[in-house]
Design a protein around this motif. Sequence first.
Motif, PDB file in Angstrom:
ATOM      1  N   GLN A 234       0.717  -1.087   0.035  1.00 50.99           N
ATOM      2  CA  GLN A 234      -0.179   0.095  -0.076  1.00 50.99           C
ATOM      3  C   GLN A 234       0.781   1.146  -0.011  1.00 50.99           C
ATOM      4  N   SER A 235       2.029   1.227   0.712  1.00 50.77           N
ATOM      5  CA  SER A 235       2.880   2.354   0.827  1.00 50.77           C
ATOM      6  C   SER A 235       3.235   2.569  -0.717  1.00 50.77           C
ATOM      7  N   GLU A 236       3.898   1.452  -1.433  1.00 47.94           N
ATOM      8  CA  GLU A 236       4.288   1.514  -2.901  1.00 47.94           C
ATOM      9  C   GLU A 236       3.304   2.318  -3.548  1.00 47.94           C
ATOM     10  N   GLU A 237       2.091   1.650  -3.797  1.00 43.41           N
ATOM     11  CA  GLU A 237       1.049   2.331  -4.329  1.00 43.41           C
ATOM     12  C   GLU A 237       0.632   3.890  -4.188  1.00 43.41           C
ATOM     13  N   GLU A 238       0.751   4.175  -2.795  1.00 44.65           N
ATOM     14  CA  GLU A 238       0.721   5.444  -2.493  1.00 44.65           C
ATOM     15  C   GLU A 238       1.869   6.413  -3.152  1.00 44.65           C
ATOM     16  N   ILE A 239       3.115   6.059  -3.188  1.00 44.39           N
ATOM     17  CA  ILE A 239       4.173   6.732  -3.563  1.00 44.39           C
ATOM     18  C   ILE A 239       3.724   6.824  -5.021  1.00 44.39           C
ATOM     19  N   LEU A 240       3.596   5.674  -5.846  1.00 47.98           N
ATOM     20  CA  LEU A 240       3.424   5.672  -7.267  1.00 47.98           C
ATOM     21  C   LEU A 240       2.259   6.762  -7.708  1.00 47.98           C
ATOM     22  N   LYS A 241       1.184   6.938  -6.833  1.00 47.94           N
ATOM     23  CA  LYS A 241       0.029   7.506  -6.835  1.00 47.94           C
ATOM     24  C   LYS A 241       0.415   9.007  -7.043  1.00 47.94           C
ATOM     25  N   GLY A 242       1.171   9.291  -5.992  1.00 49.00           N
ATOM     26  CA  GLY A 242       1.901  10.668  -5.790  1.00 49.00           C
ATOM     27  C   GLY A 242       2.752  11.056  -7.108  1.00 49.00           C
ATOM     28  N   MET A 243       3.551  10.089  -7.454  1.00 50.29           N
ATOM     29  CA  MET A 243       4.305  10.810  -8.542  1.00 50.29           C
ATOM     30  C   MET A 243       3.548  10.742  -9.806  1.00 50.29           C
ATOM     31  N   LYS A 244       2.402  10.074 -10.013  1.00 54.95           N
ATOM     32  CA  LYS A 244       1.495  10.260 -11.145  1.00 54.95           C
ATOM     33  C   LYS A 244       1.066  11.588 -10.970  1.00 54.95           C
ATOM     34  N   LYS A 245       0.494  11.866  -9.770  1.00 54.98           N
ATOM     35  CA  LYS A 245      -0.197  13.088  -9.973  1.00 54.98           C
ATOM     36  C   LYS A 245       0.930  14.518 -10.160  1.00 54.98           C
ATOM     37  N   ILE A 246       2.192  14.262  -9.615  1.00 53.50           N
ATOM     38  CA  ILE A 246       2.900  15.371 -10.064  1.00 53.50           C
ATOM     39  C   ILE A 246       3.357  15.306 -11.665  1.00 53.50           C
ATOM     40  N   ALA A 247       3.531  14.266 -12.123  1.00 54.62           N
ATOM     41  CA  ALA A 247       3.746  14.179 -13.456  1.00 54.62           C
ATOM     42  C   ALA A 247       2.516  14.606 -14.263  1.00 54.62           C
ATOM     43  N   ASN A 248       1.427  14.473 -14.098  1.00 53.40           N
ATOM     44  CA  ASN A 248       0.033  15.085 -14.729  1.00 53.40           C
ATOM     45  C   ASN A 248       0.069  16.515 -14.323  1.00 53.40           C
ATOM     46  N   GLU A 249       0.691  17.081 -13.209  1.00 55.17           N
ATOM     47  CA  GLU A 249       0.589  18.490 -12.934  1.00 55.17           C
ATOM     48  C   GLU A 249       1.458  19.112 -13.773  1.00 55.17           C
ATOM     49  N   LEU A 250       2.747  18.635 -14.170  1.00 55.41           N
ATOM     50  CA  LEU A 250       3.626  19.324 -14.659  1.00 55.41           C
ATOM     51  C   LEU A 250       3.364  19.186 -16.286  1.00 55.41           C
ATOM     52  N   ASP A 251       2.737  18.143 -16.589  1.00 50.68           N
ATOM     53  CA  ASP A 251       2.183  18.063 -18.019  1.00 50.68           C
ATOM     54  C   ASP A 251       1.404  19.251 -18.360  1.00 50.68           C
ATOM     55  N   THR A 252       0.166  19.413 -17.374  1.00 50.47           N
ATOM     56  CA  THR A 252      -0.658  20.487 -17.409  1.00 50.47           C
ATOM     57  C   THR A 252       0.020  21.800 -17.766  1.00 50.47           C
ATOM     58  N   MET A 253       1.061  22.065 -16.891  1.00 55.50           N
ATOM     59  CA  MET A 253       1.692  23.365 -16.774  1.00 55.50           C
ATOM     60  C   MET A 253       2.422  23.627 -18.028  1.00 55.50           C
TER      61      MET A 253
END
Length: 91
Positions: free
Chosen positions: A61-80
């Motif tokens: 679950q910790s690994e999944e949470e980290i990956l979810k956070g990384m995907k969110k950051i990547a999506n925010e960078l793409d949007t920017m």
Amino acid sequence: MLNSNDRRVAQTRTLIRNTFAELIVEKGLDRVTIKDLTERADINRGTFYLHFQDKYDLLEQSEEEILKGMKKIANELDTMLEIGIKPLLLL
């Protein structure tokens, strides 16, 4: 079932995850026990088992949470980048 939107639940899960990470650094994953974790985090075993099945479930679950956070950051960078904002790290 625990309400994952409850602030106390989120705080407890964060405490468990942070304590687990500390113990892994100190002892290695194989040597970490639930007893070590609950004593260090100052919670009872029942509280741990309300959130996780065992240390491997906690790890997953910790690994999944980290990956979810990384995907969110990547999506925010793409949007920017799409709207023409250069993130500071790209300047």
